[in-house]
Design an enzyme around this catalytic site. Structure first.
Site, PDB file in Angstrom:
ATOM      1  CD  GLU A 127      -2.972  -1.019   2.326  1.00 38.32           C
ATOM      2  OE1 GLU A 127      -2.875  -0.128   3.185  1.00 38.32           O
ATOM      3  OE2 GLU A 127      -3.926  -1.809   2.261  1.00 38.32           O
ATOM      4  CD  GLU A 148      -3.483  -5.964   3.904  1.00 38.16           C
ATOM      5  OE1 GLU A 148      -4.310  -5.128   4.340  1.00 38.16           O
ATOM      6  OE2 GLU A 148      -2.262  -5.778   3.957  1.00 38.16           O
TER       7      GLU A 148
HETATM    8  C1  GAL Z   1      -4.539  -2.151   5.566  1.00 36.37           C
HETATM    9  C2  GAL Z   1      -3.068  -2.320   5.936  1.00 36.37           C
HETATM   10  C3  GAL Z   1      -2.863  -3.262   7.065  1.00 36.37           C
HETATM   11  C4  GAL Z   1      -3.926  -3.213   8.137  1.00 36.37           C
HETATM   12  C5  GAL Z   1      -5.307  -3.130   7.525  1.00 36.37           C
HETATM   13  C6  GAL Z   1      -6.441  -3.069   8.506  1.00 36.37           C
HETATM   14  O1  GAL Z   1      -4.731  -0.967   4.871  1.00 36.37           O
HETATM   15  O2  GAL Z   1      -2.316  -2.836   4.879  1.00 36.37           O
HETATM   16  O3  GAL Z   1      -1.578  -3.018   7.554  1.00 36.37           O
HETATM   17  O4  GAL Z   1      -3.695  -2.210   9.051  1.00 36.37           O
HETATM   18  O5  GAL Z   1      -5.374  -2.047   6.659  1.00 36.37           O
HETATM   19  O6  GAL Z   1      -6.536  -1.849   9.170  1.00 36.37           O
END
Ligand code: GAL
Length: 465
Positions: free
Chosen positions: A168, A369
């Site tokens: 990200e 994710e």
């Molecule tokens: C994403 C990030 C993670 C985690 C997730 C949930 O944007 O890559 O590190 O924090 O959000 O908050």
């Protein structure tokens, strides 16, 4: 067994975490920007909880990997902390304890039959490099990052076959340089644009190094993890459509295009030029970006973006901001995860799949994710002591059904990773919202499998549901 949604063979069923969010600071010799921020401003973190202990992975990695195995995951992403591995950022001298730790972790995953996916940067810039050079504002730091990446390949590249350059990178731009949610919390559109460029350059330079060292000939693949937030206009009126198009170019395509096509979106470059905020670049760097694109894409998907035309003219007296070209739009009736304040819109999974298929050469990609953060999960504990997180199972099934539709229409998606295997530390939200298949009781660090952990085990075993 008859399944409604069957996934392609060898599909990755896994989860993602990161070094700074799971390991704890134990035995770490340097501070990342987050470590530093917590040291100077602990009250900025939910309940004053910082990254010091996190989920204790540094000490309990063996037990943790066992639990991850227990819930049937076949792959897992974590990251190597620059501030742990490297003793001297300028020379790349390695901290031997850290090398041993990451070797043990990687070996443990492999021994348990879990494919390790290793990311090189998860928001965890060494604070010294911010103080000395301005962090990602500086091309010196880009080159120091390449030195770190090279060390990682040399130390672990014999066993790690899937690498990511960044997680990200857009969040670094937004959090640190535009919207003040990550240290140093600046509001500086011009610097933001330079950082955006430098992060793209850093990714390409790392890929170049990877190939020059021959890791691609050894079955190695290198990619990038982007948080894609598909952007929808309020209406089909031209002014709204243009606003959403800008949002898409600035927040998504500014990384997606260079990573896959080796060039920046033309419309965006035109606007940044016209507004006099374009990055400093050289022809040689552009050539590196052109020639060093990714092998695979990871997509973190949580929420869409909705945009509308500006209601009032943007006041530029405090400098340029991307917000000059759009207003955020809160769609009436949108479904929300109220704990996180994020819209829930699973249809995006399909839209992303089709976008990659049609506009990005159908490059191999995976969901790196996807997840649902919920506060106060202890209220769902049943008589057997298990958190019954049915809402999470429903959330995943819904998202997977749209992903499945995209795959069945030809999108080249090879896996699905959730955020996260074991509840972990989430930046300034700390442990407010929990995402894991496995719960952590913070005071005792006792870890227990939630109902969703049993669910994913079945899904992985059956390759569908
Ligand atoms: C994403 C990030 C993670 C985690 C997730 C949930 O944007 O890559 O590190 O924090 O959000 O908050």
């Amino acid at each position: 067994m008859s399944l409604k949604y069957k996934f392609p063979e060898n599909f990755w069923w896994g989860s993602a975490t990161s070094g700074p969010q799971s390991e704890g600071r134990f035995n770490k010799k340097h501070r990342s920007v987050f470590d530093y921020w917590f040291d100077i401003e602990p009250q900025a973190f939910f309940n004053g909880v910082g990254p010091n202990v996190a989920s204790n992975f540094y000490n309990s990695y063996k037990e943790d990997v066992k639990l991850i195995k227990e819930i049937g995951l076949n792959s897992l992403r974590t990251s190597i902390q620059w501030t742990r591995l490297i003793k001297d950022f300028e020379t790349g001298e390695v901290d031997e304890d850290a090398a041993k730790f990451y070797n043990n972790v990687i070996n443990e995953f492999i021994d348990q039959g879990i494919l390790p996916v290793i990311n090189l940067h998860h928001f965890d810039l060494p604070v010294e490099l911010y103080e000395k050079y301005g962090g990602w504002e500086s091309k010196k730091v880009v080159d120091l990052f390449v030195i770190f990446a090279k060390k990682c390949f040399e130390l672990f590249g014999d066993r790690v076959k899937y690498w990511a350059t960044f997680n990200e990178p857009m969040v670094v731009v937004e959090g640190e340089y535009l919207y003040k949610f990550h240290y140093p919390k600046l509001v500086d559109g011009k610097k933001a644009v330079q950082v955006l460029y430098n992060l793209n350059l850093a990714s390409a330079k790392v890929i170049k190094e990877f190939k020059e060292l021959g890791y691609d000939k050894n079955g190695g693949k290198i990619g990038i993890i982007l948080n894609l937030t598909p952007s929808y206009p309020r209406s089909q009126e031209e002014k709204d459509v243009n606003a959403a198009k800008f949002v898409e170019d600035f927040f998504n395509n500014s990384f997606l295009d260079p990573a896959i096509k080796g060039k920046f979106p033309e419309n965006l470059v035109e606007i940044l030029n016209k507004d006099n905020v374009i990055w400093e670049s050289t022809e040689e760097e552009m050539e590196i970006i052109r020639n060093n694109t990714i092998d695979f894409l990871g997509v973190n998907y949580y929420q869409p973006r909705r945009a509308k035309a500006k209601e009032e003219k943007f006041d530029e007296s405090n400098g340029w901001m991307p917000d000059k070209y759009f207003d955020n739009y809160e769609m009436p009736g949108r479904r929300m995860n109220t704990y996180r304040g994020w819209e829930i819109y699973p249809q995006c999974m399909y839209d992303i799949a089709i976008n990659v298929r049609d506009n990005y050469n159908n490059i191999p990609w995976y969901i790196s994710e996807n997840g649902m953060g919920v506060e106060g999960e202890e209220k769902y504990i049943n008589d057997d002591g298990v958190i019954e997180d049915n809402y999470r199972i429903e959330f995943y099934e819904e998202h997977l059904s749209y992903l499945h539709k995209g795959i069945s229409e030809g999108s080249n998606c090879f896996g699905y990773h959730t955020w996260t295997p074991i509840d972990c530390w989430s930046w300034s939200n700390a442990y407010k919202n929990r995402y894991g298949f496995i719960a952590v009781d913070l005071p005792t660090q006792i870890k227990t499998i939630k109902k969703s952990g049993r669910w994913i085990k079945e899904v992985a075993k059956n390759n569908g549901f």
